[in-house]
Write an enzyme that holds these catalytic residues in place. Sequence first.
Site, short mmCIF file in Angstrom:
data_model
loop_
_atom_site.label_atom_id
_atom_site.label_comp_id
_atom_site.label_asym_id
_atom_site.label_seq_id
_atom_site.Cartn_x
_atom_site.Cartn_y
_atom_site.Cartn_z
N HIS A 333 12.78 -40.01 12.08
CA HIS A 333 12.92 -38.81 12.08
C HIS A 333 12.54 -37.93 13.43
CE1 HIS A 333 12.62 -38.61 7.28
NE2 HIS A 333 13.52 -39.44 7.88
N HIS A 576 15.12 -49.84 4.82
CA HIS A 576 15.31 -49.60 3.40
C HIS A 576 15.09 -51.03 2.76
CE1 HIS A 576 17.98 -45.99 4.54
NE2 HIS A 576 16.66 -45.62 4.65
#
Length: 829
Positions: A333, A576
């Site tokens: 991010h 993930h």
Amino acid sequence: MPNAPQEVFTSTEVSVTANMQPSSSTERTPLVQPTYVFESSLARRYQKRLHHMQCAICVFLIAILAVALLVTISYNLSENIDDTPEETTTVQTPNSLTLLGMSPGSIPGATVPDKTLKEIPPPLQQLSNKKWPIPDRHPPMWANEPTEEEIASAVLKGKEALKELMDIEKSRKPLPQNTPAIRAQKAAATKADVKPMANDAYVVEVATRALTGGKDISQADGGIGQGPRLNGSFTLPHYCMEKPEPCKLSRYRTVDGTCNNLDNPLKWGVSKTPFRRVLPADYGDGVSSPRVGVDGAPLPSARDVSVTVHRASYVHDSSFTVMLAVWGQFLDHDITATALSKGSNGSALSCCDASQQKHPECFPVQLDVGDPFYEDYNITCMEFVRSAPATTCHFGPRQQLNQATAFIDASVVYGYSENTTIMLRTITGAQLRMMKVGGRELLPASTDPHDGCNNAAMYAKGRYCFESGDDRANENLHLTTMHLIWARQHNRISAILREHNPDWDDYTVFEESRKILGAQMQHITYNEFLPSILGADAMFALNMTLQSEGYSDDYDPTVDPSIANHFAAAAFRFAHTLLPGLIHNTNKATGTVQYVQLHQMLFNPFELYAANGSESAMRSALDTLVHAVDPHVTSELSEHLFEQPVAANVSSATKLGPCGLDLVSLNIQRGRDHGLPPYPMWREHCGLSRPKNFTDLQEIFDESSYSRIQNIYRSVDDIDLYTGALAEDPKGRLLGPTLSCLIADQFLRLKVGDRFWYESSDPTIGFTLEQLAEIRKTTLASVICVNEGLLDQAQPRVMEAIGATNPLVDCKELPQPDFAPWFNTSTGS
């Protein structure tokens, strides 16, 4: 999608079995859920105490032996060196760190290989044939440049198409609130000023299609290639200026990344610029439509690939903790923020509502009627909206926009625009705004009811989601806590600097603190995170290893550090697969083990309002082991992403939902949306063997992935990058060679392409040698410990599992930078 009544639970209150969604028993879902709360018996407590006593005795004996050995060696040396004056030796009492060979000022981030290493390790030796960073393959220019009249006609068609699109958007209904789909779009955190930029790019896209006659040109020829510049046809974005104003040199980075590269001050690594395209885009029509198969037929549904190849597995990797994935997301991010297409007034687009006129930016995932999970809810369409198009300064294929700065600069803490940074600051004191709750400091509250996180039930309790430098901070509890830790870190450092430098103004204190935080994030990333995922040997071979002392002047102004499209849309999404379905936490006082389903932590930061909320969140990330990096993804993410828990008074037999999204399907769909070339081309780009048929994959993929991929794809050249790269056998490493290559290349660029890299000797922007020595004491464990008062112990390398060489130690024993080298010093702006 029908909505069920809501009831919000905190992670310590939730009863996991009560909120499980109905699903059929498949090999992706265990038939019997594990027991979620275990009470330690008196016998177990007694055994535990006995074990601790035995360990203490062993440590004491080892300490005595160590002291005896030191005394013996010292005596022998004094006997052998007659002319050495006799002096008194003080033996330091060993603690948990010194017994492991770690001085309290130098905890290693990873095992560093012998400096005689000259080659990339055997599993990655093929990569050594490439030049690093690996050069991008730029598409050719158009052979026949269009006339001014042709361009004017094409641009007119583009503007007419935009007007029609805006008319369509005015009549469409947006996505309903409080649904998994709206939370997924909110998670992308697309800024309001992206919409006008995307509209201009849409005009260019339509005009490009008109100029090329809608003809597809084969990928071997570089797609449709790059057309002429847009000069005179549009009001160009700032990054398209050919001769920008010279940069004013400063000691500090700009917030938006401008003027980092002085030769490309408005484009390379700058916020709100296109991603870097490494290989020519592979679009279905050569311009913008999502990728299709090599035979021109549609690719298999992303959901079918998910179900076939990426089914859940319950095998853990015993080497790493969830903190590895937490830092990976926090870092992601900081450097990437893909903008999504929006509707009228920035509304979220609805793509599965068949009653509405189709929007050209819709690309929903089609689900089989007999889907093993979604058939229970009678759902055959999963919401998906395409990434916003970005102007590339030329006519040519579609490109996407990175809203974040590419550099590791702590913009995730401060924001990547001046307005955001100003909003987050206090009026005076060079601090970040915080909210006082029960004597503790939390991030400031977000009172936006439409942020995808806040909800009426929490409003009633006076609890809100939070604001930070990145709008995705509330996406999961671990991420929110990491934001909180680093906001506290800024305020702690700025308070120290202000106290000892009373002549500094607010600007200097704030910017010097921001500079230190950015350096600490860089150090943690290259000292702890990257050695864990790439291996310290590969780090050294690719010149990515940090200096242990002195400066490192590897800056190369010819290296473009901008984030690659494939990195953001596929390669860096490997984490993930690391996430387990259950996050566990142990109450040290009672011995109670609590489990919470992963999806219960998404958009649920309210646990931080509890007295020990942040400590509990950090402890669970330090305690829980991750899964291996492979194609398998927990059903918490492939079935329950962004769903809200079902209220207790709703019978599971009704199968009302809400049911979540499939993150794997969204990842695969995103790669196709971005026109990422198929997996074999990326292996070739990295200097690896390019498979020409499925037989060639047998030695590359693990056995189960090979058979499943062969069953779902028609051609080896149809395989998606995300799926193919995860299916590679890593040969004992965390990542396979393709992921290692693509990730290493990007992070090498972020190191050598950053003029403000923290090890720089540049006297204007660099640290002094004394300051740099203190920065190098930074570990993620020390940052967490010093800013989380309730946490009393942590392993020195928090991304790695607790073990003999990485035991739990007292937080006070972890090294902390001494900020004395910053005291009474002069700085220049």
